[in-house]
Design a protein around this motif. Sequence first.
Motif, short mmCIF file in Angstrom:
data_model
loop_
_atom_site.label_atom_id
_atom_site.label_comp_id
_atom_site.label_asym_id
_atom_site.label_seq_id
_atom_site.Cartn_x
_atom_site.Cartn_y
_atom_site.Cartn_z
N ALA A 1 -14.29 7.49 -2.69
CA ALA A 1 -13.34 6.56 -2.11
C ALA A 1 -12.01 7.13 -1.32
CB ALA A 1 -12.71 5.67 -3.26
N ILE A 2 -11.64 8.18 -1.90
CA ILE A 2 -10.62 8.94 -1.29
C ILE A 2 -11.04 9.43 0.23
CG2 ILE A 2 -8.97 11.00 -1.34
CD1 ILE A 2 -8.35 10.18 -4.10
N TYR B 1 -8.12 4.92 -12.94
CA TYR B 1 -8.42 5.39 -11.63
C TYR B 1 -8.62 4.18 -10.61
CZ TYR B 1 -10.78 9.26 -14.15
OH TYR B 1 -11.20 10.33 -14.81
N ALA C 1 -14.52 1.57 0.26
CA ALA C 1 -13.40 2.44 -0.66
C ALA C 1 -13.22 1.55 -1.94
CB ALA C 1 -12.45 2.95 -0.09
N VAL D 1 -14.98 2.61 -5.64
CA VAL D 1 -14.50 2.83 -6.83
C VAL D 1 -14.54 1.88 -7.67
CG1 VAL D 1 -12.09 1.77 -6.35
CG2 VAL D 1 -12.16 3.88 -7.36
N VAL E 1 -13.97 7.81 -7.45
CA VAL E 1 -12.63 8.09 -6.93
C VAL E 1 -12.73 9.13 -5.74
CG1 VAL E 1 -10.38 8.80 -7.40
CG2 VAL E 1 -11.67 7.13 -8.97
N ALA F 1 -11.28 -3.09 -5.90
CA ALA F 1 -11.21 -1.90 -6.66
C ALA F 1 -10.61 -2.03 -8.07
CB ALA F 1 -10.41 -0.99 -5.78
N MET G 1 -6.40 4.05 -6.93
CA MET G 1 -6.98 3.56 -5.76
C MET G 1 -6.76 2.22 -5.17
SD MET G 1 -8.67 5.93 -4.96
CE MET G 1 -9.13 5.28 -3.35
#
Lengths: 202, 450
Positions: free
Chosen positions: A191-192, A100, A137, A141, A188, A54, A104
């Motif tokens: 990924a969340i 970002y 994730a 990202v 983002v 990430a 993350m």
Amino acid sequence: MNGHAILYTGVTLAFWSTITIIGKISFYFLYFFACRFLLETSPFMWALLGVGLAISLSVVGAAWGIYITGSSIIGGGVKAPRIKTKNLVSIIFCEAVAIYGIIMAIVISNMAERFTGTTPETIGARNYQAGYSMFGAGLTVGFSNLFCGICVGIVGSGAALADAQNASLFVKILIVEIFGSAIGLFGVIVAILQTSKVKMGN
Amino acid sequence: MEASKCSSKVQLLAFISFFFAFLATGSCSAQVPLLIWSSDSLPPLASPAAGHITSSDQWTAYLTSTFSSGSHTVLLFLQDKLSKDDFTVFGGVFGNKQDNVFHNLEAALQSASSSVIFQASEWLGSSAILALLQDKLDVSPLHVDPDTLAELSINTSVNNLLVISLPYCTGLHKPCKDILHGNDEIIGKVLSMVKAKNIPYTAIYTGLQPSRVISESSVLNQPAGRSLLQAPVPDVKPPIMFNVSGNPCIMLWAQNLNVSISGTLPWVDLATETPSVTKSRCSSNSSLLVLSYTSGYTLSFYMSQRFYPGSARNWFTLDMVQLQYKDLTGVFLGSRDISAPAEYSYHCSFVSSVEEPLLVPNNSDNKNTSQWMLNFVDFQIQGFGLANGTNFSYASDCAGFFSPGIWMGLVTGLIMLLILVYGLHMITHLNTMDRFDDPNGPLISVPQTE
């Protein structure tokens, strides 16, 4: 095709053909190969690989964009010094991509918790899911920020040079840059969503 | 090669070959070196090959021929014990010439007009050489030492036999090296005295007995060729088999079948007892192996087999292991880990309900059996597909080819390798900007001053 392309294609072909041939000769080997691989690697490995990817891929994207834009601003600023201040906004868009990434990375790494268990049975499905989700994730990202950063950088470079020629062009090109930066945000958000159900632990 | 024509180099070579000679194989026979040198010429003798043991006939014949005619003054240096190994150890032969204790001896051999060396002459007894010389020279031996020799007058027209006794290391407090060095000094003194008196002499240096006797067992006792020093393989016990119409249907082999009823009692190894398998049953979809032991334990293995569409083949699983003892039943669920393709057998080094459990106990509701534990060591089971006699089919092992660590290392390593390769690719494609290059234009000038 230059030498590099031939090399990479050849390596990929060799890898996949080996896997296919081994799979055809011994189904057993391939089945257990893949199954054991996923079951025996620790969820922690996946989770932390996700964290690493990430931040690192995001930073690569941001850096790439900044150097492209930066060199154009500096070059254009020699003949048209007025563009210097206005075009810093392109740099900020690139930097946002790195931000970002680090946000993350921190969010994902906070989800890694201790668990006791060494065999697939005792580790439990939830921990495996957590590990894979965090890896996914991070990958999401990372790659989306990578390409977003490159995109914003190239567009920003064009904006700086156009601005140096004709001051009224800058605002129009800025709209293109905003669209480019939105795609990083998409990464983002996804990924969340991927890590929303992660719960690692016993 | 005539001894008198020996060049000093060949003599040195003889000396060196003397030092490095190895013992001949054969039955145990004691050998003593015999060194003869003379200011006159000795009868010629082909130097014996390294390792050759000169038989008693040969050296007696040689000594006979030496002293057959004329009058000789024989200096017999008789050391209590002498062997080839003394020269090897104390002769400075391994490049450490400064540690050589036999300076005078070596000098005497080199400066003598002729010398003969028997590296290993067969030893016949401590008084053999003395008796022989006495017999050949027809004179009684005279025991001297350097001090008495100085006052002695020697008549060279008759035979003389002078015996100088030299001690050996055993029993004395001085280190061996010093004693041999002292002997060497005595030899040197005696020889210089004899030379000063201008007496032609023949000197013999030998031992009363060998200092080291190494008995070599006959090679014929051992079988020719090499044999592996492998520990004898213990016999392997046969597997437990449940037969249906003559052929085995279920087979089980384990090195240990340990069960534990309570934590305080020791583990009971059921593999040492012989079970009865009569309650077992065998069919195409499910097999049950019941081992009934006379000690009261009953161990049951429930296996089933079916087609799994995901992988499109048949797999068999060990669903449950049941332990019964005195009307109590403990149930251990074999998780999906204990499975193998239906045609294969399943093997695992440890199948237990304790550390790294493959068998999960399902007894928490029954307080009597909740403490029960199983631990099978080197466990192999097959419930289906036994068509070819009494052998297990190919064993699907619970341990995979790659360990978890290997997997994880490979994955992270490969990812990093990929990143490295990509980075190198980018670096090799760096370009300097050449848009504004103008080969015909003016060169850039960087002024040195402001």
